[in-house]
Scaffold this active site. Structure first.
Site, PDB file in Angstrom:
ATOM      1  N   LYS A  54       0.841  -1.199   0.000  1.00 35.42           N
ATOM      2  CA  LYS A  54       0.000   0.000   0.000  1.00 35.42           C
ATOM      3  C   LYS A  54       0.873   1.245   0.000  1.00 35.42           C
ATOM      4  CE  LYS A  54      -3.847  -2.253   2.317  1.00 35.42           C
ATOM      5  NZ  LYS A  54      -4.415  -2.686   3.590  1.00 35.42           N
ATOM      6  N   GLN A  98      -4.914  -1.292   9.656  1.00 42.07           N
ATOM      7  CA  GLN A  98      -4.877  -2.650   9.104  1.00 42.07           C
ATOM      8  C   GLN A  98      -5.519  -3.637  10.073  1.00 42.07           C
ATOM      9  OE1 GLN A  98      -3.789  -3.424   6.024  1.00 42.07           O
ATOM     10  NE2 GLN A  98      -4.140  -5.606   6.273  1.00 42.07           N
ATOM     11  N   ASP A 121     -11.426   2.994   4.167  1.00 50.28           N
ATOM     12  CA  ASP A 121     -11.871   1.599   4.160  1.00 50.28           C
ATOM     13  C   ASP A 121     -13.394   1.509   4.072  1.00 50.28           C
ATOM     14  OD1 ASP A 121     -10.055  -0.538   4.210  1.00 50.28           O
ATOM     15  OD2 ASP A 121      -9.489  -0.121   6.288  1.00 50.28           O
TER      16      ASP A 121
HETATM   17  N1  GUN Z   1      -7.210  -6.642   6.268  1.00 48.49           N
HETATM   18  C1  GUN Z   1      -7.602  -7.412   5.215  1.00 48.49           C
HETATM   19  N2  GUN Z   1      -8.326  -6.685   4.336  1.00 48.49           N
HETATM   20  C2  GUN Z   1      -8.397  -5.434   4.848  1.00 48.49           C
HETATM   21  C3  GUN Z   1      -8.993  -4.231   4.390  1.00 48.49           C
HETATM   22  O1  GUN Z   1      -9.638  -4.163   3.333  1.00 48.49           O
HETATM   23  N3  GUN Z   1      -8.829  -3.147   5.197  1.00 48.49           N
HETATM   24  C4  GUN Z   1      -8.144  -3.203   6.374  1.00 48.49           C
HETATM   25  N4  GUN Z   1      -8.058  -2.095   7.101  1.00 48.49           N
HETATM   26  N5  GUN Z   1      -7.573  -4.311   6.820  1.00 48.49           N
HETATM   27  C5  GUN Z   1      -7.699  -5.414   6.063  1.00 48.49           C
END
Ligand code: GUN
Length: 296
Positions: A54, A98, A121
């Site tokens: 990311k 996360q 998100d």
């Molecule tokens: N962990 C796995 N997928 C995601 C996601 O889409 N967002 C976040 N914040 N954590 C994750």
């Protein structure tokens, strides 16, 4: 194999390039640089890989990336204090914590402490409510990417029968809302649904997000259907780790009209959507219209 492969890598590259174009425009015309803050608590190896990807893709798109790696024993109060700081930082337009978080932390409380306008998100209850009522929301990245791929492949989705298998807050539920918003007739199914095979067989659009390796087989699929496989399951093959989806790709590809592979389908598009959401959040924060093609 008769199905067309919907290539997520190609789709994600096109979306990233649209994002980078919008970032350039924001910098040149408005002297604004969109910024994304990613918070990782603990040292889960899979999460570390996601967070690294990311950060790299954020800077490659010309945006500012702020990474916070906190120790596993971080207290709830310290994590909330960091989120408060990011909420009021004008250089941060998007905040992602996360998941999963270590067990001693309350993920709902943490997510709902994020300013909904920076919740890239789309997990904050305000954004869930906005999406459910058809208002301008931050939309969760994975279902957003699935909808974009479906629109790219099928065009107008009005009147199509869509079946979503899986009812998670991250994928299944928002996916169903988005498909309803696109005028599909939506059925939500899950691991306890009775006669799942016959429900799947009525789908023009089948989205598999149930987290069970290769559960959906070719004989569950209507001829010509479009199949979106959100599953990322780690299995062992010949003693080596291997990624498979929720759909049994080889039998499904004989019947479906189009299908996303795993890996190389939904996965790459999800991160590209995170970048798109950050640009959308940045534009809205500055009173600018969200660019076409980055939001729904
Ligand atoms: N962990 C796995 N997928 C995601 C996601 O889409 N967002 C976040 N914040 N954590 C994750």
């Amino acid at each position: 194999m008769s199905a067309q492969i919907i290539d997520g890598k190609v789709f994600a590259a096109q979306l990233r390039s649209r994002v980078a174009g919008q970032v350039k425009r924001l910098k040149e015309d408005h002297r604004i640089t969109p910024g994304l803050a990613v918070v990782l608590v603990g040292a889960d190896p899979a999460s570390e890989v996601y967070v690294r990807n990311k950060g790299r893709q954020t800077t490659e798109a010309g945006m500012s990336s702020f990474e916070y790696k906190l120790p596993t024993d971080t207290s709830q109060a310290d994590l909330l204090a960091l989120i408060e700081r990011l909420n009021s930082d004008p250089e941060v337009h998007g905040i992602l914590v996360q998941l999963p978080l270590p067990k001693h932390l309350n993920a709902d409380l943490v997510i709902n402490a994020i300013d909904p306008a920076k919740d890239v998100d789309g997990f904050h209850v305000s954004n869930v409510g906005l999406l459910g009522t058809g208002q301008n929301a931050m939309v969760p990245c994975t279902p957003l990417g699935c909808l974009m791929m479906l629109r790219g492949h099928l065009g107008d989705l009005s009147g199509l029968e869509a079946v979503v298998v899986g009812r998670s807050n991250i994928v299944g539920k928002p996916m169903a809302q988005l498909l309803l918003g696109a005028n599909c007739t939506v059925t939500m199914a899950h691991s306890r649904t009775r006669d799942l095979a016959s429900i799947c067989r009525r789908a023009d659009i089948l989205v598999a997000a149930v987290g069970r390796p290769k559960m959906i087989r070719g004989d569950w699929i209507k001829a010509g259907a479009t199949v979106i496989d959100v599953g990322i399951n780690r299995v062992a093959r010949d003693g080596k780790p291997h990624l498979v989806g929720d759909v049994d790709f080889s039998s499904a590809a004989e019947i479906a009209g189009a299908i996303t592979p795993v890996p190389g389908g939904v996965g790459p598009v999800t991160i590209a959507c995170l970048l798109a959401n950050t640009v959308t959040a940045c534009c809205r924060a500055h009173g600018l219209p969200a660019p076409e093609g980055l939001a729904v």
